[in-house]
Enzyme design. Structure first.
Site, PDB file in Angstrom:
ATOM      1  N   TRP A 108       2.058  -9.120   1.433  1.00  0.00           N
ATOM      2  CA  TRP A 108       2.915  -8.543   2.468  1.00  0.00           C
ATOM      3  C   TRP A 108       2.742  -9.238   3.805  1.00  0.00           C
ATOM      4  O   TRP A 108       3.729  -9.466   4.528  1.00  0.00           O
ATOM      5  CB  TRP A 108       2.668  -7.043   2.581  1.00  0.00           C
ATOM      6  N   ASP A 145       1.486  -3.822  10.461  1.00  0.00           N
ATOM      7  CA  ASP A 145       2.207  -3.189   9.367  1.00  0.00           C
ATOM      8  C   ASP A 145       1.208  -2.262   8.677  1.00  0.00           C
ATOM      9  O   ASP A 145       0.274  -2.714   8.021  1.00  0.00           O
ATOM     10  CB  ASP A 145       2.719  -4.259   8.398  1.00  0.00           C
ATOM     11  N   LYS A 205       4.769   5.902   1.113  1.00  0.00           N
ATOM     12  CA  LYS A 205       3.432   5.872   0.529  1.00  0.00           C
ATOM     13  C   LYS A 205       2.582   7.027   1.060  1.00  0.00           C
ATOM     14  O   LYS A 205       2.001   7.773   0.284  1.00  0.00           O
ATOM     15  CB  LYS A 205       2.763   4.534   0.798  1.00  0.00           C
TER      16      LYS A 205
END
Length: 362
Positions: A103, A173, A197
């Site tokens: 990511w 992030d 999540k």
């Protein structure tokens, strides 16, 4: 109701059962309005109360830091990969990135489409199985910001501490570990996270940022991609993902009921300890590839002696009601995502299954 699955999906992920039941009870008639919240105008008083409540509740869980604003956006973290450099990577500046896995690498790759980027540190040389030593991070003088990915969902690594960037804005992030533990939000200038999540269902992306960063966005970028547009309009410039925002508010209430971040962190560390202890005591049958000092308490990755055994593990676990234990296709292996809403009992059941599987196949 049939027996609920042992849900270890990486995202969209488990939601607290209490939250789902509350939403079910309010689904058709929200607060006596005769409508579902999904049917209401986002300009109406009832929805705006929920919208504002979710913003203030999130800041409250973070200690009510001064000078921060919450935005509810769309497009997931993947859109933020572009919006961040579009808004902050101005001419003559460099976007600085720490590469810790899939990511973080995607974020940097997207920024390269916008402007100049710089790799401040990377753990690619050991297949992203650790977080780089914070002392190794090199930030250029013309850095617009330093970007980190707090938890790598795919590889299973997580920052234990964060770098001090001085006057350079720190952007994170936090999609896969936001609100899983206590942290000092004042260390950060800009945080973003897809909700699916730890915060709620898919459909809404949360931003927590210093207000001065949101005040002025470059006028040459499209209106909807300017942070200033959403900040000036309380995230109501266009129709927000209203049901997702409502669910975020309910999840935040649930976190408060667990003892806020301190209570959630205690349970999360106990859950992670169950699985890591099972791995470490298996005498090599299970192997955790991530270095011990970088292990995630949200996404636990592990391997077995062979891919054949890993396939058998998935087959037998699914027969026992476990869902989502297959590792990401890019890295293989196995992965247990034990986000906030995954109950301790489910993690205990997984540890017991792992011990049973080793007994039968070790």
């Amino acid at each position: 109701m049939t027996k609920r699955a042992y849900n270890f999906n990486a995202g969209p992920a488990a939601l607290p059962l209490e939250v789902l039941e509350r939403a079910q009870a309010e689904f058709v008639d929200f607060r006596g309005t005769g409508m579902s919240i999904m049917e209401m105008s986002h300009r109406g008083k009832v929805y705006e109360e929920v919208h504002n409540e979710a913003q203030s509740r999130l800041l409250s869980l973070l200690g009510n830091p001064s000078g921060y604003k919450v935005l509810f956006l769309q497009g997931g973290a993947s859109t933020q990969f572009a919006m961040v450099p579009m808004n902050f990577l101005t001419a003559g500046k460099t976007g600085s990135y720490v590469l810790t896995g899939s990511w973080a690498s995607k974020a940097e790759k997207e920024a390269r489409l916008i402007g100049e980027t710089h790799i401040a540190a990377s753990s690619e040389n050991n297949k992203f199985m650790s977080i780089p030593d914070l002392r190794s991070i090199e930030i250029p003088d013309n850095a617009a910001y330093l970007h980190v990915t707090s938890n790598e969902t795919i590889e299973g690594s997580q920052y234990q501490q964060y770098p001090d960037t001085g006057s350079v804005p720190l952007i994170a992030d936090m999609s896969s570990d936001i609100l899983c533990r206590e942290f000092d939000v004042n260390q950060f200038d800009f945080i973003y996270a897809g909700a699916q999540k730890n915060l709620g269902p898919s459909g809404v992306t949360v931003v927590i940022a210093r207000e001065e960063l949101l005040a002025e966005s470059p006028k040459h970028i499209p209106t909807m991609l300017r942070f200033s547009t959403h900040a000036a309009n309380n995230s109501l410039y266009n129709t927000p993902p209203s049901f997702s925002v409502y669910m975020v508010n309910e999840v935040l209430k649930w976190i408060e009921e667990q003892g806020s971040l301190a209570g959630v962190e205690k349970i999360n560390r106990e859950k992670a300890g169950l699985i890591y202890d099972t791995i470490d005591s298996s005498e090599g049958f299970y192997r955790g590839p991530v270095e011990a000092g970088s292990r995630s308490i949200m996404n636990i990755t592990f391997r077995l002696p062979s891919e054949e055994l890993e396939k058998q593990f998935i087959k037998e676990s699914e027969q026992e009601g476990f869902v989502g234990l297959k590792g990401h296709r890019s890295v293989g292996g196995l992965r247990a995502s034990i986000y906030n809403a995954v109950p301790y009992e489910n993690v205990k059941a997984l540890a017991d299954f792992m011990n049973h599987f080793q007994k039968n196949h070790g």
